[in-house]
Design an enzyme around this catalytic site. Structure first.
Site, mmCIF file in Angstrom:
data_model
loop_
_atom_site.group_PDB
_atom_site.id
_atom_site.type_symbol
_atom_site.label_atom_id
_atom_site.label_comp_id
_atom_site.label_asym_id
_atom_site.label_seq_id
_atom_site.Cartn_x
_atom_site.Cartn_y
_atom_site.Cartn_z
ATOM 1 N N THR A 1 0.822 -1.211 0.000
ATOM 2 C CA THR A 1 0.000 0.000 0.000
ATOM 3 C C THR A 1 0.851 1.255 0.000
ATOM 4 O O THR A 1 0.451 2.291 -0.546
ATOM 5 C CB THR A 1 -0.923 -0.017 1.236
ATOM 6 O OG1 THR A 1 -1.810 -1.118 1.099
ATOM 7 C CG2 THR A 1 -1.734 1.251 1.378
ATOM 8 N N SER B 1 1.245 -7.445 -0.892
ATOM 9 C CA SER B 1 1.870 -8.504 -0.093
ATOM 10 C C SER B 1 0.922 -9.641 0.280
ATOM 11 O O SER B 1 1.359 -10.663 0.780
ATOM 12 C CB SER B 1 2.550 -7.935 1.152
ATOM 13 O OG SER B 1 1.640 -7.741 2.216
ATOM 14 N N THR C 1 1.559 -4.362 4.313
ATOM 15 C CA THR C 1 1.369 -4.690 5.733
ATOM 16 C C THR C 1 0.815 -6.103 5.956
ATOM 17 O O THR C 1 1.002 -6.676 7.016
ATOM 18 C CB THR C 1 0.394 -3.689 6.397
ATOM 19 O OG1 THR C 1 -0.856 -3.733 5.706
ATOM 20 C CG2 THR C 1 0.933 -2.284 6.395
ATOM 21 N N ASP C 2 0.116 -6.648 4.929
ATOM 22 C CA ASP C 2 -0.615 -7.898 5.159
ATOM 23 C C ASP C 2 0.267 -9.074 5.586
ATOM 24 O O ASP C 2 -0.129 -9.865 6.447
ATOM 25 C CB ASP C 2 -1.418 -8.279 3.912
ATOM 26 C CG ASP C 2 -2.633 -7.376 3.721
ATOM 27 O OD1 ASP C 2 -3.008 -6.669 4.668
ATOM 28 O OD2 ASP C 2 -3.216 -7.392 2.616
HETATM 29 N N1 ASP Z 1 -2.775 -5.470 0.747
HETATM 30 C C1 ASP Z 1 -1.731 -4.514 1.074
HETATM 31 C C2 ASP Z 1 -0.408 -5.261 1.084
HETATM 32 O O1 ASP Z 1 -0.171 -5.993 1.997
HETATM 33 C C3 ASP Z 1 -2.026 -3.914 2.389
HETATM 34 C C4 ASP Z 1 -1.011 -2.913 2.887
HETATM 35 O O2 ASP Z 1 0.114 -2.814 2.444
HETATM 36 O O3 ASP Z 1 -1.397 -2.179 3.848
HETATM 37 O O4 ASP Z 1 0.370 -5.111 0.175
#
Ligand code: ASP
Length: 331
Positions: free
Chosen positions: A18, A68, A101-102
């Site tokens: 993200t 991710s 973050t995932d």
């Molecule tokens: N779906 C995103 C990822 O993990 C979520 C994020 O980065 O906050 O790439």
């Protein structure tokens, strides 16, 4: 003899997430596409970066560009290789990784367990991320990047850490525990390693040390691994049964055979009687079973006679990574 000071640099490896995401509307923090903006552009847009760098240079490489949730062993393989190559160079002060973050906590633990201990105990590997896309009205990525650089330059910093929302977490403890808030990570009952205050780290605990012993040369096994050992996660819950484990034991065309199972048990490692029997059968046919807990805090305190190994305090997703690495040299 006059000793020459080697100019230092921080290497930033971009993997997407993200932090590199964009939405068509700046007010939209959820309807975005992750992994759109290059890492060099993200770094160029951080106000105050040169002041924090204080003469240290920043070099970036776009290692991957993924959301991710889709993190793959191929990206992990490349990451382990590039991070260890860079850390081994005298002029590299630290490696920073931008990540979604995932699955950040899985990558953090993977690097913690896979990288050579001598390198990890000398230099930091800093993962950072964002909960809001780069196009947001108020993105959190730039501050997180600035903080990550501050951590990378902190004298004595070492080991794999994650920096998000002004907090430094260790790879062993970090866990995403919020779906939306910019402060989305927790270190559970261990607490964070420290906080960032205007580009200075207030350290609460010691920097993480690498695992004392690696079962084998993990980096070498990872480089050679064409197929990673298949380890799945099952969960205990009310009304649980043997069905999922029994199904996982069945051979499927094109799917590698099951080598390990991590069970996200209830409470202090408790299991439904039918699930427990199925796990016992799996173990009897050579599948390694590890018991973790689905509780967000605490660890499985194993009884001396416990028939399944416990995860040593690792969450189910991290216990899976640990088991894959342990099984890797036995492929
Ligand atoms: N779906 C995103 C990822 O993990 C979520 C994020 O980065 O906050 O790439």
């Amino acid at each position: 003899m006059v000793s020459e000071k080697i100019p230092k640099k921080i290497v930033v490896l971009g993997t997407g997430g993200t932090i590199a995401g964009t939405a068509s509307n700046a007010a939209d923090n959820i309807g975005y596409i992750a992994a759109q903006v290059g890492v060099a552009q993200l770094l160029a847009e951080v106000p105050g970066m040169q002041a924090v760098l204080a003469g240290c240079s920043l070099v970036s490489e776009q290692l991957a560009q993924v959301d991710s949730k889709d993190m793959s062993f191929t990206v992990w393989q490349a990451l382990a290789q590039r991070v260890s190559q860079h850390l081994a160079l005298d002029d590299v002060q630290a490696v920073l990784i931008t990540h979604g973050t995932d699955t950040l906590e899985e990558t953090a633990y993977f690097l913690h367990a896979a990288l050579p201990p001598a390198l990890l105990n000398a230099k930091p590997v800093v993962l950072t991320c964002a909960m809001r896309p780069a196009s947001s009205l108020s993105p959190d990525g730039p501050q997180n990047l600035l903080d990550a650089v501050a951590v990378a330059l902190t004298p004595g910093a070492h080991g794999v850490v994650a920096v998000c929302a002004g907090t430094v977490h260790g790879a062993l403890e970090v866990q995403k525990n919020h779906t939306y808030k910019p402060d989305a990570f927790s270190s559970g009952d261990a607490g964070p390693l420290g906080y960032l205050e205007e580009a200075a780290v207030r350290l609460l605990r010691n920097w993480p040390l690498a695992l004392i012993e690696q079962a084998h040369d993990v980096i070498e096994s990872i480089a050679k691994s064409v197929q990673w050992p298949r380890v799945e996660i099952v969960m205990n819950y009310a009304g649980g049964s043997a069905a999922v484990v029994d199904a996982l034991l069945q051979p499927l065309p094109g799917v590698p055979p099951l080598r390990g199972l991590v069970v996200a048990a209830t409470g202090n490692g408790t299991l439904h009687i039918e699930l427990e029997a199925a796990l016992r059968r799996a173990q009897q046919v050579g599948v390694r079973v590890v018991r973790a807990t689905r509780c967000a805090n605490g660890r499985v305190l194993a009884a001396a006679h416990a028939e399944f190994a416990h995860s040593n305090g690792l969450s189910p997703v991290k216990a899976r990574v640990a088991l894959m690495l342990a099984l890797m040299d036995k492929c």
